[in-house]
Design a protein around this motif. Sequence first.
Motif, PDB file in Angstrom:
ATOM      1  N   ILE A   1     -34.241  -4.780  31.735  1.00  0.00           N
ATOM      2  CA  ILE A   1     -33.906  -5.585  32.724  1.00  0.00           C
ATOM      3  C   ILE A   1     -32.287  -5.691  32.615  1.00  0.00           C
ATOM      4  CG2 ILE A   1     -33.505  -8.122  33.108  1.00  0.00           C
ATOM      5  CD1 ILE A   1     -36.402  -7.230  33.896  1.00  0.00           C
ATOM      6  N   SER A   2     -31.517  -5.577  31.692  1.00  0.00           N
ATOM      7  CA  SER A   2     -30.200  -5.350  31.664  1.00  0.00           C
ATOM      8  C   SER A   2     -29.945  -4.114  32.473  1.00  0.00           C
ATOM      9  CB  SER A   2     -29.568  -5.448  30.155  1.00  0.00           C
ATOM     10  OG  SER A   2     -30.277  -6.129  29.467  1.00  0.00           O
ATOM     11  N   TRP A   3     -30.536  -2.898  32.156  1.00  0.00           N
ATOM     12  CA  TRP A   3     -30.214  -1.870  32.747  1.00  0.00           C
ATOM     13  C   TRP A   3     -30.240  -2.438  34.385  1.00  0.00           C
ATOM     14  CZ3 TRP A   3     -33.510   2.211  29.967  1.00  0.00           C
ATOM     15  CH2 TRP A   3     -32.866   2.789  28.792  1.00  0.00           C
ATOM     16  N   LEU A   4     -31.437  -2.540  34.802  1.00  0.00           N
ATOM     17  CA  LEU A   4     -31.427  -2.686  36.166  1.00  0.00           C
ATOM     18  C   LEU A   4     -30.244  -3.683  36.819  1.00  0.00           C
ATOM     19  CD1 LEU A   4     -35.355  -3.591  36.527  1.00  0.00           C
ATOM     20  CD2 LEU A   4     -33.804  -1.613  37.617  1.00  0.00           C
TER      21      LEU A   4
ATOM     22  N   SER B   1     -27.077  -1.996  37.173  1.00  0.00           N
ATOM     23  CA  SER B   1     -27.035  -0.641  38.156  1.00  0.00           C
ATOM     24  C   SER B   1     -26.870  -1.229  39.406  1.00  0.00           C
ATOM     25  CB  SER B   1     -28.550   0.079  38.023  1.00  0.00           C
ATOM     26  OG  SER B   1     -29.608  -0.699  38.451  1.00  0.00           O
ATOM     27  N   VAL B   2     -27.207  -2.515  39.901  1.00  0.00           N
ATOM     28  CA  VAL B   2     -26.810  -3.003  41.259  1.00  0.00           C
ATOM     29  C   VAL B   2     -25.461  -2.785  41.456  1.00  0.00           C
ATOM     30  CG1 VAL B   2     -27.068  -4.832  42.509  1.00  0.00           C
ATOM     31  CG2 VAL B   2     -28.967  -4.282  41.263  1.00  0.00           C
ATOM     32  N   PRO B   3     -24.508  -3.417  40.807  1.00  0.00           N
ATOM     33  CA  PRO B   3     -23.264  -3.156  41.059  1.00  0.00           C
ATOM     34  C   PRO B   3     -22.547  -1.823  40.955  1.00  0.00           C
ATOM     35  CG  PRO B   3     -23.052  -4.577  38.879  1.00  0.00           C
ATOM     36  CD  PRO B   3     -24.507  -4.312  39.529  1.00  0.00           C
ATOM     37  N   ILE B   4     -22.992  -1.141  40.045  1.00  0.00           N
ATOM     38  CA  ILE B   4     -22.747   0.590  40.114  1.00  0.00           C
ATOM     39  C   ILE B   4     -23.167   1.148  41.192  1.00  0.00           C
ATOM     40  CG2 ILE B   4     -23.249   2.857  39.000  1.00  0.00           C
ATOM     41  CD1 ILE B   4     -23.421   0.910  36.157  1.00  0.00           C
ATOM     42  N   TYR B   5     -24.409   0.909  41.850  1.00  0.00           N
ATOM     43  CA  TYR B   5     -24.788   1.405  43.125  1.00  0.00           C
ATOM     44  C   TYR B   5     -23.829   1.077  44.076  1.00  0.00           C
ATOM     45  CZ  TYR B   5     -27.241   2.708  47.240  1.00  0.00           C
ATOM     46  OH  TYR B   5     -27.550   3.184  48.451  1.00  0.00           O
ATOM     47  N   ILE B   6     -23.749  -0.199  44.370  1.00  0.00           N
ATOM     48  CA  ILE B   6     -22.885  -0.814  45.428  1.00  0.00           C
ATOM     49  C   ILE B   6     -21.236  -0.388  45.381  1.00  0.00           C
ATOM     50  CG2 ILE B   6     -21.837  -2.745  46.514  1.00  0.00           C
ATOM     51  CD1 ILE B   6     -24.489  -4.338  45.672  1.00  0.00           C
ATOM     52  N   PHE B   7     -20.780  -0.660  44.445  1.00  0.00           N
ATOM     53  CA  PHE B   7     -19.558  -0.154  44.238  1.00  0.00           C
ATOM     54  C   PHE B   7     -18.945   1.305  43.870  1.00  0.00           C
ATOM     55  CE2 PHE B   7     -19.698  -4.867  43.500  1.00  0.00           C
ATOM     56  CZ  PHE B   7     -19.042  -5.307  44.490  1.00  0.00           C
ATOM     57  N   VAL B   8     -19.960   2.229  43.472  1.00  0.00           N
ATOM     58  CA  VAL B   8     -19.600   3.364  42.899  1.00  0.00           C
ATOM     59  C   VAL B   8     -20.190   4.484  43.560  1.00  0.00           C
ATOM     60  CG1 VAL B   8     -19.292   4.914  40.984  1.00  0.00           C
ATOM     61  CG2 VAL B   8     -18.796   2.326  40.646  1.00  0.00           C
ATOM     62  N   LEU B   9     -21.681   4.399  43.361  1.00  0.00           N
ATOM     63  CA  LEU B   9     -22.322   5.412  43.906  1.00  0.00           C
ATOM     64  C   LEU B   9     -22.539   5.373  45.494  1.00  0.00           C
ATOM     65  CD1 LEU B   9     -25.700   5.685  41.577  1.00  0.00           C
ATOM     66  CD2 LEU B   9     -23.911   7.419  42.228  1.00  0.00           C
TER      67      LEU B   9
END
Length: 310
Positions: free
Chosen positions: A11-14, A17-25
């Motif tokens: 759950i913590s990974w998920l 990963s949301v801000p990582i996707y939005i702001f980085v990937l």
Amino acid sequence: MASMPKFSTVISWLIYSVPIYIFVLNPLLQQVVPKPVSSLWDANYASDDWDDSAPGLNLTDDSFISPEDGVPLNCAGEPAGYKVHLLSRTPLILYIENFLSDEEADHLVDTSLNKYTPSIVYDGFTERVDPNKRLSDRALLDRDDTVRCLEDRARAFQGWRPHLYIERMWAQRYNASGHYRHHYDWTGSLARGGDRLSTFMVYLAADCEGGGTNFPRLQMPAGKQWCRFLECEDEQSEAEGGAGEGWDRATSKKDGITFKPIKGNAVFWENLRPDGTGYTETWHAAYPVTSGTKVGLNIWSWYQPPKRRR
Ligand SMILES: *[C@@H]1O[C@H](CO)[C@@H](O)[C@H](O)[C@H]1NC(C)=O
Ligand SMILES: *[C@@H]1O[C@H](CO)[C@@H](O)[C@H](O)[C@H]1NC(C)=O
């Protein structure tokens, strides 16, 4: 079991990963793989990357469009200003009070008088006269000072949008029993290289009963103030002539909305979605005039997307 991460860890990974996707990937991906032009609004700028002379309609042929040819404007009789009321956001539909001054409207009615011929319908292949579908006369207006000022007003209203071309203007005259059955102004196909992006339905003369412009798929707005411009339920008995035999007359909310013809005022709407398909909500008709004469003016804007240079 030791090799399985704990449920709470997953759950913590998920969550991380949301801000990582939005702001980085996602921003990185957008750099690497630019979006293709997928919206009519994407090409909304002039650039050397675009070629306006690409195939499509001949945009210098002034029998169809009104090219911007640099003739100086003389807008002496223009209205002091107009008032705009928002009716719908999607599709965009605006009501405009005093889009034309009385002087301008009278001038266009006068200059059209000797030019009328029966209106035609286009079924995708041929143009023909079909009085059941459309009974009116139409006149191609000369590009005199008044018409040029109106072309300019229509461009300004739409934010001087590139790749948008004002079509030559036609006055439409409806005698008693004159009408135009429900139809779209767009074709929804870019087969001709472009399509009608927007419509101004302007009323030049409205000494008539009936003759309202009906949109069966639009909803009556809540504000009672709209009854100045729209036929309202409690007026329906008065507006008996809204339609006649064989017509689905707007007698209740489910029949949509009907604009009263009012001299100098206009209804503006956009016909196309950003992906180039047509809004089915724009299905509309000119209800039969029951007495007197109505003269309307169509100002259509043709959108012809430029092609990317190779
Ligand atoms: C476009 O129309 C103009 C004016 O009628 C004409 O001179 C020109 O040859 C046409 N261009 C093409 C490619 O047909
Ligand atoms: C409308 O009335 C005018 C003037 O009487 C007439 O010339 C014209 O043919 C009429 N048009 C139609 C479609 O009935």
